[in-house]
Write an enzyme that holds these catalytic residues in place. Structure first.
Site, PDB file in Angstrom:
ATOM      1  N   CYS A  91     -10.417  -3.191  -4.457  1.00  9.59           N
ATOM      2  CA  CYS A  91      -9.391  -4.180  -4.825  1.00  9.59           C
ATOM      3  C   CYS A  91     -10.011  -5.449  -5.384  1.00  9.59           C
ATOM      4  O   CYS A  91      -9.436  -6.091  -6.272  1.00  9.59           O
ATOM      5  CB  CYS A  91      -8.498  -4.481  -3.628  1.00  9.59           C
ATOM      6  SG  CYS A  91      -7.414  -3.087  -3.252  1.00  9.59           S
ATOM      7  N   CYS A 102     -10.373  -4.969   0.056  1.00  3.82           N
ATOM      8  CA  CYS A 102     -11.483  -4.009   0.068  1.00  3.82           C
ATOM      9  C   CYS A 102     -12.264  -4.133  -1.244  1.00  3.82           C
ATOM     10  O   CYS A 102     -11.855  -4.828  -2.182  1.00  3.82           O
ATOM     11  CB  CYS A 102     -10.957  -2.593   0.266  1.00  3.82           C
ATOM     12  SG  CYS A 102     -10.218  -1.865  -1.216  1.00  3.82           S
ATOM     13  N   CYS A 142      -4.142   0.813  -2.473  1.00  4.49           N
ATOM     14  CA  CYS A 142      -4.023  -0.440  -1.722  1.00  4.49           C
ATOM     15  C   CYS A 142      -2.958  -1.344  -2.355  1.00  4.49           C
ATOM     16  O   CYS A 142      -2.625  -1.205  -3.543  1.00  4.49           O
ATOM     17  CB  CYS A 142      -5.347  -1.190  -1.723  1.00  4.49           C
ATOM     18  SG  CYS A 142      -6.633  -0.430  -0.728  1.00  4.49           S
ATOM     19  N   GLU A 198      -3.129  -4.463  -3.239  1.00  5.88           N
ATOM     20  CA  GLU A 198      -3.618  -5.278  -4.359  1.00  5.88           C
ATOM     21  C   GLU A 198      -3.692  -4.448  -5.635  1.00  5.88           C
ATOM     22  O   GLU A 198      -3.398  -4.925  -6.735  1.00  5.88           O
ATOM     23  CB  GLU A 198      -5.005  -5.855  -4.054  1.00  5.88           C
ATOM     24  CG  GLU A 198      -5.098  -6.666  -2.777  1.00  5.88           C
ATOM     25  CD  GLU A 198      -5.516  -5.812  -1.577  1.00  5.88           C
ATOM     26  OE1 GLU A 198      -4.923  -4.738  -1.353  1.00  5.88           O
ATOM     27  OE2 GLU A 198      -6.439  -6.233  -0.866  1.00  5.88           O
ATOM     28  N   ASN A 216       0.823  -1.212   0.000  1.00  2.00           N
ATOM     29  CA  ASN A 216       0.000   0.000   0.000  1.00  2.00           C
ATOM     30  C   ASN A 216       0.856   1.261   0.000  1.00  2.00           C
ATOM     31  O   ASN A 216       1.942   1.303   0.589  1.00  2.00           O
ATOM     32  CB  ASN A 216      -1.023   0.003   1.146  1.00  2.00           C
ATOM     33  CG  ASN A 216      -0.451  -0.273   2.518  1.00  2.00           C
ATOM     34  OD1 ASN A 216       0.530  -0.982   2.665  1.00  2.00           O
ATOM     35  ND2 ASN A 216      -1.065   0.296   3.530  1.00  2.00           N
ATOM     36  N   VAL A 217       0.337   2.278  -0.681  1.00  2.00           N
ATOM     37  CA  VAL A 217       1.010   3.575  -0.812  1.00  2.00           C
ATOM     38  C   VAL A 217       0.016   4.648  -0.386  1.00  2.00           C
ATOM     39  O   VAL A 217      -0.961   4.907  -1.098  1.00  2.00           O
ATOM     40  CB  VAL A 217       1.475   3.825  -2.256  1.00  2.00           C
ATOM     41  CG1 VAL A 217       2.168   5.187  -2.360  1.00  2.00           C
ATOM     42  CG2 VAL A 217       2.410   2.721  -2.742  1.00  2.00           C
ATOM     43  N   GLU A 218       0.252   5.222   0.795  1.00  2.00           N
ATOM     44  CA  GLU A 218      -0.673   6.247   1.299  1.00  2.00           C
ATOM     45  C   GLU A 218      -0.251   7.625   0.814  1.00  2.00           C
ATOM     46  O   GLU A 218       0.809   7.805   0.186  1.00  2.00           O
ATOM     47  CB  GLU A 218      -0.739   6.157   2.828  1.00  2.00           C
ATOM     48  CG  GLU A 218      -1.288   4.810   3.266  1.00  2.00           C
ATOM     49  CD  GLU A 218      -1.569   4.687   4.752  1.00  2.00           C
ATOM     50  OE1 GLU A 218      -1.071   5.526   5.542  1.00  2.00           O
ATOM     51  OE2 GLU A 218      -2.284   3.732   5.115  1.00  2.00           O
TER      52      GLU A 218
HETATM   53  N1  THU Z   1      -5.419  -1.507   2.428  1.00  4.95           N
HETATM   54  C1  THU Z   1      -4.876  -2.275   1.441  1.00  4.95           C
HETATM   55  O1  THU Z   1      -3.709  -2.097   1.049  1.00  4.95           O
HETATM   56  N2  THU Z   1      -5.648  -3.250   0.894  1.00  4.95           N
HETATM   57  C2  THU Z   1      -6.936  -3.498   1.244  1.00  4.95           C
HETATM   58  O2  THU Z   1      -7.587  -4.334   0.617  1.00  4.95           O
HETATM   59  C3  THU Z   1      -7.524  -2.807   2.383  1.00  4.95           C
HETATM   60  C4  THU Z   1      -6.765  -1.650   2.917  1.00  4.95           C
HETATM   61  C5  THU Z   1      -4.598  -0.431   3.015  1.00  4.95           C
HETATM   62  C6  THU Z   1      -5.034   0.963   2.631  1.00  4.95           C
HETATM   63  C7  THU Z   1      -4.487   1.782   3.756  1.00  4.95           C
HETATM   64  O3  THU Z   1      -3.170   2.190   3.445  1.00  4.95           O
HETATM   65  C8  THU Z   1      -4.444   0.833   4.950  1.00  4.95           C
HETATM   66  O4  THU Z   1      -4.642  -0.472   4.419  1.00  4.95           O
HETATM   67  C9  THU Z   1      -5.497   1.113   5.993  1.00  4.95           C
HETATM   68  O5  THU Z   1      -6.752   1.175   5.426  1.00  4.95           O
END
Ligand code: THU
Length: 151
Positions: free
Chosen positions: A103, A100, A57, A59, A46-48
């Site tokens: 994804c 999620c 996310c 995926e 994941n890259v915020e």
């Molecule tokens: N996140 C994912 O990388 N994949 C998912 O399917 C659900 C959530 C990440 C997004 C965010 O950076 C962190 O989890 C918290 O929501």
């Protein structure tokens, strides 16, 4: 469906990918690993973003990499691992992390191109729990390339 060795290899790759997460806002590190038909793996984390809603996310990152390789149709399975790192960087958290909604849709794009109802392996941060599904169970009545006459 991947065999047990492939599944463990896939989960290990997802766990390793999670170490590359950029998640300073949530502190929740997620790794995803895609298994291709030739046995190779494509991973993502994941890259915020400071503008929270732009977060990518794990995926989605992995599927985007796969698309840029021209290899969406090669996907056969995916593993997802998530949790909060402790002081040593080891992920903690006892519940499997499920993809999620967005994804699931991203994974469906690749799965339809592959013509395979791919296996989705969801693992906990601490490695103690796993749940496996077919994508069709996580995203029933999906919309995808087939609905546009592209597969
Ligand atoms: N996140 C994912 O990388 N994949 C998912 O399917 C659900 C959530 C990440 C997004 C965010 O950076 C962190 O989890 C918290 O929501």
């Amino acid at each position: 469906m991947a065999d047990s060795d492939d599944t463990h290899r896939l989960i290990a790759a997802a766990r390793a990918a999670a170490a590359q997460a950029y998640a300073p806002y949530s502190g929740f590190h997620v790794g995803a690993a895609l298994l291709l038909d030739d046995g190779s793996l494509v991973t993502g984390a994941n890259v915020e973003n400071a503008s929270y809603g732009l977060t990518l996310c794990a995926e989605t990152v992995a599927v985007a990499k796969l698309a840029n390789m021209g290899a969406l149709a090669q996907v056969r399975a995916v593993a997802i691992v998530g949790g909060r790192p402790d002081q040593d960087g080891t992920l903690i958290g006892g519940d499997p992390v499920h993809p999620c909604g967005r994804c699931r849709q991203m994974l469906n794009e690749a799965a339809e191109r592959a013509g395979v109802d791919i296996a989705v392996h969801c693992a906990s941060g601490d490695g103690g729990a796993m749940a496996s599904y077919l994508l069709s169970a996580l995203l029933p009545h999906s919309f995808g390339p087939k609905d546009l006459g592209l597969v």
